[in-house]
Each structure stands twice: as C-alpha cells, then as structure tokens.
Scaffold this active site. Structure first.
Site, PDB file in Angstrom:
ATOM      1  NE  ARG A 100      -3.841  -1.717  -0.191  1.00 54.57           N
ATOM      2  CZ  ARG A 100      -3.997  -2.676  -1.256  1.00 54.57           C
ATOM      3  NH1 ARG A 100      -3.099  -2.501  -2.184  1.00 54.57           N
ATOM      4  NH2 ARG A 100      -4.799  -3.714  -1.435  1.00 54.57           N
ATOM      5  CD  GLU A 103      -2.792   0.540  -4.069  1.00 52.17           C
ATOM      6  OE1 GLU A 103      -3.497  -0.235  -5.265  1.00 52.17           O
ATOM      7  OE2 GLU A 103      -3.062   0.463  -3.050  1.00 52.17           O
ATOM      8  CB  SER A 126      17.574  13.807   0.607  1.00 53.49           C
ATOM      9  OG  SER A 126      18.604  13.096   1.209  1.00 53.49           O
TER      10      SER A 126
END
Length: 160
Positions: A100, A103, A126
């Site tokens: 997730r 995703e 960064s």
C-alpha cells in the site's frame, strides 16, 4: 499489546543482528516505541536498525546491548559496517501494508513530483538527509487514522 516480530522467511537477506535484536525484543516484550524512548531515537529509526536498513552508531550499539543485556562485542560485530539497503524484499512488495505504501507512490508519485517541482524547482527530496515519524489518530467517530510524516532535504539538480 501486539509486538512486531521477525519472519525470516519474508526477509532471507537480513543481517544476523536482525535475528539477535528481534529475539531480544520478543524476550523483553517491548515495542519499538519503548526501545526508542530508552535509547533516544525515533521508533522508525530503531525499527530500521533492527531490519539492517540504517547504520548503527557506536552509541546505538552500546545502548541496545545494555538495554537488551546482549554482549556488546557480539552486537558490535553484527551491526558494524554499512547497511545493504533495499535488498531484504523483492519488488514490488507482496506484504499488503508495504505494498500500500508502494501503491501510494504509484498512484500519487507524479502528483507529488509536480507539486514539489512547482514549490521547490527542479530537484528531488533526499532519502538520506531524511526523517520520518508515525502517529496514530482517532477521530471523533472513533475511526483510527495513520499519519506518516516524511521530511527530506530538498536537493536541486545542478547544471554541469
């Protein structure tokens, strides 16, 4: 209380220190939050040490050895050196929570990039000069929410 444990079958490439630390954590029955308070680090930073994804400082090693009553020399030999980040899991990740997070980047990565470029110019955030913090939020209806703060130094691309 639920405790995070280590399933080595999911992470076959972890360092020996991971097993040592997770076994000590389970024996002492403590959370990453409790360990973090004891050794003076953020709980995500402590978990990263456990998974070998962050470099342990001499103080980290000393404090963890003392807190868990692990021989300092043993822990030092297991945690010294440089991490080999990112090799403990395959990509894309199959563990649902980690997927997730992946995703989120798949779905919103270009939106983040566009907004960041508009605000900061041509560059990147960064992941080295970086910090993160996790908070639990419960709303007025009793729903539980996750707040993940990501803080990275902005690195503008240079012309060469």
């Amino acid at each position: 209380m639920s405790l995070a444990t280590l399933d080595v079958s999911q992470h076959p490439n972890l360092r020996t220190a991971s097993t040592t630390l997770f076994e000590a954590k389970a024996k002492k029955q403590v959370t990453f939050e409790a360990i973090a308070k004891e050794i003076g680090r953020d709980e995500v930073a402590v978990a990263a040490l456990f998974y070998g994804q962050a470099k342990a400082s001499p103080d980290d090693i000393k404090n963890l050895a003392k807190y868990f009553d692990i021989d300092h020399g043993t822990l030092e030999s297991q945690m010294s050196g440089f991490p080999d980040r990112g090799k403990s899991i395959e990509m894309p990740p199959r563990e649902p929570l980690i997927y997730r997070l992946y995703e989120i980047v798949q779905n919103y990565g270009y939106a983040y990039k566009a907004v960041l470029n508009e605000k900061f110019g041509d560059g990147i955030m960064s992941a080295i000069s970086f910090s993160t913090h996790v908070e639990k939020e419960v709303d007025k209806d009793g729903n539980t929410w996750v707040n993940i703060k990501l803080r990275g130094k902005w690195l503008p691309y240079t012309r060469f």
